[in-house]
Design a protein around this motif. Structure first.
Motif, PDB file in Angstrom:
ATOM      1  N   TYR A 118     -53.213  25.864  -7.112  1.00 50.90           N
ATOM      2  CA  TYR A 118     -52.277  24.785  -6.785  1.00 50.90           C
ATOM      3  C   TYR A 118     -52.239  23.974  -5.325  1.00 50.90           C
ATOM      4  CZ  TYR A 118     -49.786  26.096 -11.102  1.00 50.90           C
ATOM      5  OH  TYR A 118     -49.423  26.233 -12.092  1.00 50.90           O
ATOM      6  N   LEU A 119     -53.177  24.493  -4.313  1.00 47.85           N
ATOM      7  CA  LEU A 119     -53.242  23.932  -3.145  1.00 47.85           C
ATOM      8  C   LEU A 119     -54.570  23.361  -3.097  1.00 47.85           C
ATOM      9  CD1 LEU A 119     -51.872  23.559  -0.381  1.00 47.85           C
ATOM     10  CD2 LEU A 119     -53.025  25.561   0.478  1.00 47.85           C
ATOM     11  N   SER A 120     -54.773  22.149  -2.963  1.00 49.77           N
ATOM     12  CA  SER A 120     -56.147  21.246  -2.959  1.00 49.77           C
ATOM     13  C   SER A 120     -56.554  21.726  -1.735  1.00 49.77           C
ATOM     14  CB  SER A 120     -55.915  19.918  -3.182  1.00 49.77           C
ATOM     15  OG  SER A 120     -56.863  19.203  -3.144  1.00 49.77           O
ATOM     16  N   GLY A 121     -57.996  22.080  -1.697  1.00 43.07           N
ATOM     17  CA  GLY A 121     -58.837  22.301  -0.589  1.00 43.07           C
ATOM     18  C   GLY A 121     -58.801  23.801  -0.127  1.00 43.07           C
ATOM     19  N   TYR A 122     -57.871  24.492  -0.556  1.00 45.86           N
ATOM     20  CA  TYR A 122     -57.824  25.795  -0.475  1.00 45.86           C
ATOM     21  C   TYR A 122     -59.041  26.696  -0.449  1.00 45.86           C
ATOM     22  CZ  TYR A 122     -56.111  30.759  -0.146  1.00 45.86           C
ATOM     23  OH  TYR A 122     -55.813  32.127  -0.143  1.00 45.86           O
ATOM     24  N   TYR A 180     -40.350  33.223  -4.465  1.00 41.59           N
ATOM     25  CA  TYR A 180     -41.392  32.967  -5.179  1.00 41.59           C
ATOM     26  C   TYR A 180     -41.501  31.456  -5.284  1.00 41.59           C
ATOM     27  CZ  TYR A 180     -44.982  32.354  -9.094  1.00 41.59           C
ATOM     28  OH  TYR A 180     -45.866  32.044  -9.696  1.00 41.59           O
ATOM     29  N   GLY A 181     -40.181  30.872  -5.761  1.00 42.37           N
ATOM     30  CA  GLY A 181     -40.007  29.388  -5.909  1.00 42.37           C
ATOM     31  C   GLY A 181     -40.531  28.557  -4.793  1.00 42.37           C
ATOM     32  N   VAL A 182     -39.983  29.124  -3.617  1.00 44.58           N
ATOM     33  CA  VAL A 182     -40.124  28.335  -2.229  1.00 44.58           C
ATOM     34  C   VAL A 182     -41.552  28.504  -1.895  1.00 44.58           C
ATOM     35  CG1 VAL A 182     -39.827  28.448   0.267  1.00 44.58           C
ATOM     36  CG2 VAL A 182     -37.780  28.960  -1.315  1.00 44.58           C
ATOM     37  N   ILE A 183     -42.067  29.606  -1.936  1.00 40.54           N
ATOM     38  CA  ILE A 183     -43.705  29.920  -1.688  1.00 40.54           C
ATOM     39  C   ILE A 183     -44.240  28.879  -2.659  1.00 40.54           C
ATOM     40  CG2 ILE A 183     -45.631  31.309  -1.944  1.00 40.54           C
ATOM     41  CD1 ILE A 183     -43.781  33.731  -1.396  1.00 40.54           C
ATOM     42  N   ALA A 184     -44.079  28.697  -3.992  1.00 39.71           N
ATOM     43  CA  ALA A 184     -44.719  27.946  -5.002  1.00 39.71           C
ATOM     44  C   ALA A 184     -44.558  26.410  -4.706  1.00 39.71           C
ATOM     45  CB  ALA A 184     -44.153  28.064  -6.539  1.00 39.71           C
ATOM     46  N   ILE A 185     -43.133  25.876  -4.203  1.00 39.16           N
ATOM     47  CA  ILE A 185     -43.135  24.742  -3.659  1.00 39.16           C
ATOM     48  C   ILE A 185     -43.850  24.227  -2.503  1.00 39.16           C
ATOM     49  CG2 ILE A 185     -41.263  23.024  -2.837  1.00 39.16           C
ATOM     50  CD1 ILE A 185     -39.131  24.378  -4.569  1.00 39.16           C
ATOM     51  N   ILE A 186     -43.886  25.271  -1.608  1.00 39.68           N
ATOM     52  CA  ILE A 186     -44.764  24.850  -0.346  1.00 39.68           C
ATOM     53  C   ILE A 186     -46.103  24.717  -0.768  1.00 39.68           C
ATOM     54  CG2 ILE A 186     -45.602  26.104   1.771  1.00 39.68           C
ATOM     55  CD1 ILE A 186     -42.621  27.351   2.057  1.00 39.68           C
ATOM     56  N   VAL A 187     -46.761  25.660  -1.756  1.00 38.04           N
ATOM     57  CA  VAL A 187     -48.034  25.485  -2.050  1.00 38.04           C
ATOM     58  C   VAL A 187     -48.236  24.208  -2.836  1.00 38.04           C
ATOM     59  CG1 VAL A 187     -49.897  26.450  -3.537  1.00 38.04           C
ATOM     60  CG2 VAL A 187     -48.422  28.038  -2.127  1.00 38.04           C
ATOM     61  N   ALA A 188     -47.404  24.007  -3.899  1.00 41.90           N
ATOM     62  CA  ALA A 188     -47.635  22.875  -4.652  1.00 41.90           C
ATOM     63  C   ALA A 188     -47.707  21.376  -3.873  1.00 41.90           C
ATOM     64  CB  ALA A 188     -46.749  22.931  -5.877  1.00 41.90           C
ATOM     65  N   SER A 189     -46.723  21.472  -2.819  1.00 39.11           N
ATOM     66  CA  SER A 189     -46.246  20.278  -2.277  1.00 39.11           C
ATOM     67  C   SER A 189     -47.383  19.941  -0.868  1.00 39.11           C
ATOM     68  CB  SER A 189     -44.774  20.410  -1.651  1.00 39.11           C
ATOM     69  OG  SER A 189     -44.792  21.206  -0.861  1.00 39.11           O
ATOM     70  N   GLY A 190     -48.444  20.796  -1.014  1.00 37.55           N
ATOM     71  CA  GLY A 190     -49.551  20.838  -0.026  1.00 37.55           C
ATOM     72  C   GLY A 190     -49.479  21.410   1.221  1.00 37.55           C
ATOM     73  N   ALA A 191     -48.538  22.528   1.256  1.00 38.29           N
ATOM     74  CA  ALA A 191     -48.511  23.388   2.327  1.00 38.29           C
ATOM     75  C   ALA A 191     -48.306  22.982   3.855  1.00 38.29           C
ATOM     76  CB  ALA A 191     -49.666  24.482   2.306  1.00 38.29           C
ATOM     77  N   GLY A 233     -48.854  19.684   4.875  1.00 43.08           N
ATOM     78  CA  GLY A 233     -49.740  19.133   5.379  1.00 43.08           C
ATOM     79  C   GLY A 233     -51.205  19.560   5.448  1.00 43.08           C
ATOM     80  N   PHE A 234     -51.294  20.754   4.697  1.00 47.23           N
ATOM     81  CA  PHE A 234     -52.492  21.423   4.648  1.00 47.23           C
ATOM     82  C   PHE A 234     -53.803  20.468   3.775  1.00 47.23           C
ATOM     83  CE2 PHE A 234     -55.509  24.030   2.357  1.00 47.23           C
ATOM     84  CZ  PHE A 234     -56.128  24.945   3.190  1.00 47.23           C
ATOM     85  N   GLU A 235     -53.031  20.038   2.678  1.00 48.70           N
ATOM     86  CA  GLU A 235     -53.886  19.477   1.644  1.00 48.70           C
ATOM     87  C   GLU A 235     -54.651  18.157   2.236  1.00 48.70           C
ATOM     88  OE1 GLU A 235     -52.271  20.475  -2.768  1.00 48.70           O
ATOM     89  OE2 GLU A 235     -51.947  18.687  -1.976  1.00 48.70           O
ATOM     90  N   LYS A 236     -53.725  17.531   3.341  1.00 50.56           N
ATOM     91  CA  LYS A 236     -54.355  16.155   3.722  1.00 50.56           C
ATOM     92  C   LYS A 236     -54.973  16.290   5.120  1.00 50.56           C
ATOM     93  CE  LYS A 236     -51.095  13.377   0.870  1.00 50.56           C
ATOM     94  NZ  LYS A 236     -50.008  12.657   0.526  1.00 50.56           N
ATOM     95  N   ARG A 237     -55.002  17.260   5.468  1.00 54.61           N
ATOM     96  CA  ARG A 237     -55.463  17.460   7.025  1.00 54.61           C
ATOM     97  C   ARG A 237     -56.974  17.108   6.839  1.00 54.61           C
ATOM     98  NH1 ARG A 237     -56.298  22.354  10.966  1.00 54.61           N
ATOM     99  NH2 ARG A 237     -57.295  21.210  12.516  1.00 54.61           N
ATOM    100  N   ILE A 238     -57.467  16.298   7.633  1.00 55.91           N
ATOM    101  CA  ILE A 238     -58.726  15.885   7.834  1.00 55.91           C
ATOM    102  C   ILE A 238     -59.033  15.638   9.416  1.00 55.91           C
ATOM    103  CG2 ILE A 238     -60.578  14.498   7.487  1.00 55.91           C
ATOM    104  CD1 ILE A 238     -59.204  13.426   5.118  1.00 55.91           C
ATOM    105  N   PRO A 239     -59.805  16.745   9.770  1.00 53.59           N
ATOM    106  CA  PRO A 239     -60.010  16.706  11.262  1.00 53.59           C
ATOM    107  C   PRO A 239     -60.623  15.448  11.898  1.00 53.59           C
ATOM    108  CG  PRO A 239     -61.768  18.101  10.473  1.00 53.59           C
ATOM    109  CD  PRO A 239     -60.742  17.730   9.397  1.00 53.59           C
ATOM    110  N   GLU A 240     -60.210  15.255  13.089  1.00 52.20           N
ATOM    111  CA  GLU A 240     -60.659  13.941  13.778  1.00 52.20           C
ATOM    112  C   GLU A 240     -62.339  14.087  14.036  1.00 52.20           C
ATOM    113  OE1 GLU A 240     -58.847  11.232  15.303  1.00 52.20           O
ATOM    114  OE2 GLU A 240     -57.352  11.723  14.068  1.00 52.20           O
ATOM    115  N   LYS A 241     -62.833  13.040  13.978  1.00 51.71           N
ATOM    116  CA  LYS A 241     -64.268  13.126  14.312  1.00 51.71           C
ATOM    117  C   LYS A 241     -64.892  13.499  15.440  1.00 51.71           C
ATOM    118  CE  LYS A 241     -68.574  10.620  14.040  1.00 51.71           C
ATOM    119  NZ  LYS A 241     -69.347   9.365  14.076  1.00 51.71           N
TER     120      LYS A 241
END
Lengths: 299, 580
Positions: free
Chosen positions: B206-210, B357-368, B370-378
């Motif tokens: 569920y965690l995109s990029g993991y 478990y629900g909290v963990i699942a929500i955190i994971v599914a909602s992108g942890a 900002g984990f999912e959207k984190r792109i480092p600065e060039k």
């Protein structure tokens, strides 16, 4: 002086000790009596620093005993079931206590070993219940405590050993000024040995004082009347119990004996007498007033 | 005259410490004998054999590893057992009365009993290492190890013993009976590993990029795993060399200090009256029950998820998770409370497990967070590696990789559950090195729909970096040592031909030049659905071996690569070799 102020200990919501206050002078033998679950053992554990009070304080000369080695070194506590290190003998246990109690006296230990004929090299697990208690008492007394706390001290001891122990305790009290606190159900023994007594019920101290003081405050009077007065009349007294059997009134009341007799005589009985109350009877009457199921005890 | 004894200051703490050691003397002697049989016993036997047969001497390093490993593990286990034995008085009222009425503070009592156990185990361990040092001194030609290696291993062993001792104390003090101690200790340490695995599985799905390995989570959730892995690395990578393994020493010291501090606090506030009850501290029971609930809930949920061919976070998965969690906590509660006395509280704990478990699942599914959207600065990137299909490209300029990364996120190309039959798909791994030491690495892994990000994928795939990195290696190749292997499948998908050949450097360069030109000509349509699902394709790999480090380059062609295909067709194996 051993003091407790507003001592409170709670176990899962129920109060084992509820605001207990007392002062015990040095050199006395103090009896602690009470119904089952009244808090006697809990009180001893609080004094010895095993339990931490939830509220209030208990200690020697105003210094709390919990987590305080200097206070605890003056106290020896023998619980209702003696405990020894696994597979140990009396010699090893003596070494154990010697290593932790500064005042452990090897001469006292040897003397007591001659009084209580026990094999110090035999495993303590092979000892009978009474022998184990004797062994524990030897060890506790050898630490030369200022305060000796005994929970059911005479449990398992034969008549001779009870008398021997009693003599040793009295002797130590006289010689070293040791204070002994004995929690027991055996009121006869307490009555014989103690010069001070406290009565605990449901965690509260309901009576406290010298033996005479505690039992002497309670008087049982029997009176025969031609015309029996109404029971309400007797409510002027600090009445603990009243029964009527025909023209005979039996009552138990607290207070000054002469005042009570004067009141009864003022009602012009044909006959009246005041009967001495034993400590055991005093104990039962006190508990009956507090609603304890005395009948089941008597049965 | 004062006796020497009376001059010495009386210390009940050390009195109890030595009294406890004295009591355990028999066991300490037995452990010491066992250690001496193991070391130097085995070493001396092997050394005497090696006088006749040199081959036996080669087995010594193996024994050394076994000695370090076994001594380390056994000493840590023994420390835990000793702690239990020396603190078992906590679990019975009679023994608790005796020990807690001794003239010591709680801290002194804990110290004397724990130190006694530690010294008891330290003696045989020290004997073993000391005898090994003596052997290394007398037999320097054999591979026993230097004194500094032995000393390093000894120091790490002691630190691990301290950490194990401190860790076990938390459970020993927290429990109220031996049974519940065993239940909580093994239950907790097993359950954290399982829960770590569950979190890993959720992130994976569920965690995109993991992209972390299973061990990454384990290191966070389980101190035993963390320290165990560090010790293994210390043994394998650093060959018991202390200067190279400061992190294992540091980790052990930190863990030991933290666990001892926790243990001391717990012991100080522990209520003596809890002896004989299941737990002195209910939070240990609650934590264990919640962990057990998560494990039980997930197990039941997985059974129904797999049989219904659905997802973990589907209604079926969630319902059966709650049911499983409640069943587990009720059973766990019944075991702990010796009956169903606290049935309602067990149900509450089951629900709590589901909520955690629900909290963990929500955190994971909602992108942890900002984990999912984190792109480092060039500017923070020193280099980046992009890995997909047959391409493994190292960029110093992160532009193309960043564009690909952004496209995956913005176009939502990552989908763990995409239709793999009709959709061209691949795993894309992007690993950023955020500093030059390579210690700070940001790793992402995506399962992507190629068509959605065909332009960005193509830019990376056709980048000069991809070609130049391989071409650099060609300079160092002599003769026809470049291997070409792969195959060609035909339009009707029933025939397949093997391609194999050995190329020279210049032949390879020509092939790559033609391929590159045609690839650029095809453009981003290379990743169109039509192109990617064609049946008539050639898929080959070029491999070079430079100083035993193989490098490969993948070539994928369709009918749009006539010149490349012409070259590759010349390497098609004869009909006898083709597979129909």
């Amino acid at each position: 002086m051993l003091t407790a102020q507003n001592l409170t200990k709670t176990f899962e919501g129920s109060k084992a000790l509820d605001g207990v206050c007392f002062e015990i002078d040095d050199g006395c033998v103090y009896g602690l009596v009470g119904s089952n679950g009244s808090g006697k053992s809990t009180l001893l554990r609080c004094i010895s620093g095993v339990y931490k009070p939830d509220d209030g304080r208990v200690g020697i000369d105003g210094i709390p005993s919990f987590n305080n080695p200097s206070v605890k070194s003056q106290i020896a506590f023998l619980g209702d079931t003696p405990y020894f290190l696994p597979q140990s003998n009396l010699k090893e246990m003596a070494s154990f206590y010697k290593s932790t109690y500064k005042n452990f006296d090897i001469d006292t230990y040897k003397y007591l070993l001659s009084v209580f004929p026990l094999n110090e090299s035999a495993r303590l697990s092979t000892f009978s219940k009474g022998m184990r208690r004797q062994a524990a008492l030897i060890l506790m007394l050898s630490t030369k405590p200022r305060y000796l706390l005994l929970d059911e001290a005479f449990d398992g001891l034969d008549v001779v050993m009870r008398k021997t122990l009693s003599n040793i305790i009295i002797d130590s009290t006289e010689k070293y000024g040791m204070t002994v606190i004995i929690a027991s159900h055996n009121l006869r023994e307490i009555e014989d040995m103690c010069d001070h007594i406290s009565l605990l019920h449901e965690g509260k101290l309901i009576a406290d004082g010298g033996i005479e003081e505690v039992s002497g405050k309670i008087h049982k009077i029997q009176a025969v009347f031609e015309r029996v007065p109404e029971k309400e009349v007797f409510k002027q007294l600090d009445l603990m119990k009243i029964e009527q059997n025909g023209s005979v009134i039996s009552l138990v009341a607290k207070g000054d004996r002469d005042d009570i007799m004067a009141f009864v005589d003022s009602l012009s009985p044909k006959f009246s007498e005041c009967i001495d109350v034993s400590l055991e009877e005093a104990f039962i009457y006190e508990l009956e007033v507090l609603g304890y199921d005395v009948k089941s005890i008597e049965a | 005259m004062m006796s020497s004894q009376s001059k010495r200051k009386f210390s009940p703490t050390f009195g109890l410490l030595f009294s406890t050691i004295n009591k355990n003397a028999g066991v300490i002697i037995l452990m010491s004998l066992a250690m001496l049989i193991f070391c130097p016993g085995i070493f001396l036997t092997t050394l005497s054999k090696s006088e006749f047969n040199q081959a036996d001497a080669y087995t010594l390093p193996e024994y050394l590893d076994i000695l370090y490993g076994v001594t380390g593990v056994v000493s840590c286990v023994l420390i835990c057992v000793c702690n239990y034995v020396n603190l078992a008085y906590l679990y019975k009222k009679q023994s608790s009365d005796v020990f807690h009425s001794l003239p010591l503070t709680r801290a002194q009592l804990l110290f004397s009993r724990v130190a006694a156990g530690f010294i008891g185990v330290l003696i045989p361990v020290t004997l073993g290492y000391a005898s090994l040092s003596v052997l290394s001194f007398f037999y320097p030609t054999y591979a026993i190890g230097t004194l500094s290696q032995i000393a390093s291993a000894y120091l790490v062993n002691i630190l691990y013993m301290l950490a194990a001792s401190a860790y076990s104390l938390i459970f020993i003090i927290g429990a109220g009976s031996a049974f519940d101690l065993i239940l909580s200790f093994f239950g907790f340490n097993t359950a954290v590993l399982v829960v770590g695995g569950i979190i890993h599985a959720l992130c994976d799905r569920y965690l995109s990029g993991y992209s972390s390995a299973f061990t990454g989570i384990m290191r966070i959730v389980s101190p035993v795993y963390f320290l165990g892995e560090k010790a293994a690395l210390f043994a394998i990578d650093n060959v018991y060399s202390l200067p190279k393994s400061e992190d294992v020493v540091f980790a052990a010291i930190i863990f030991a200090a933290v666990f001892f501090a926790i243990s001391a606090i717990l012991y100080n506030f522990r209520k003596a009256e809890r002896g004989g009850q299941a737990y002195a501290y209910k939070f240990i029971y609650i934590i264990c029950a919640v962990l057990a609930g998560i494990c039980g809930g997930y197990a039941l949920s997985e059974i129904f998820v797999l049989s219904a061919d659905t997802k973990e976070l589907s209604p079926i998965g969630i319902i059966f998770f709650i049911v499983g969690a409640i069943i587990t906590t009720v059973v766990y509660g019944a075991v702990t409370n010796r009956g169903f006395k606290r049935f309602k509280k067990s149900i509450v704990l089951g629900v709590a497990s589901a909520l955690v478990y629900g909290v963990i699942a929500i955190i994971v599914a909602s992108g942890a967070f900002g984990f999912e959207k984190r792109i480092p600065e060039k500017k923070a990137i020193s280099s980046v590696v992009v890995d997909f299909d047959d391409a493994f490209i190292n960029f110093n300029d992160a532009d193309k990789a960043l564009k690909l990364h952004k496209a995956i996120i913005e176009k939502k190309a990552d989908d763990e559950y995409l239709d793999t039959v009709d959709t061209p798909h691949t795993y894309v791994r992007i690993n950023y090195n955020l500093d030059k030491d390579g210690k700070d690495v940001l790793m992402r892994k995506y399962f992507v729909d190629k068509v959605k990000i065909k332009k960005e994928l193509f830019d990376v795939y056709s980048s000069d970096e991809r070609f130049t990195e391989f071409e650099k290696g060609l300079e160092r190749v002599k003769g026809d040592s470049i291997e070409l292997w792969g195959g060609k499948s035909f339009n009707d998908d029933t025939e397949y031909a093997d391609i194999y050949g050995r190329l020279t450097s210049s032949e390879t360069k020509e092939l790559l030049s033609v391929y590159k030109r045609e690839l650029k000509a095809v453009g981003e349509e290379f990743y169109s659905a039509e192109n990617q699902t064609k049946h008539s394709v050639i898929n080959v790999t070029l491999t070079i071996d430079i100083e035993r480090k193989p490098k490969s380059f993948g070539i994928f062609t369709t009918d749009d690569f006539p010149e490349t295909n012409a070259i590759l067709n010349s390497y098609i194996q004869s009909n006898e070799d083709t597979i129909g």
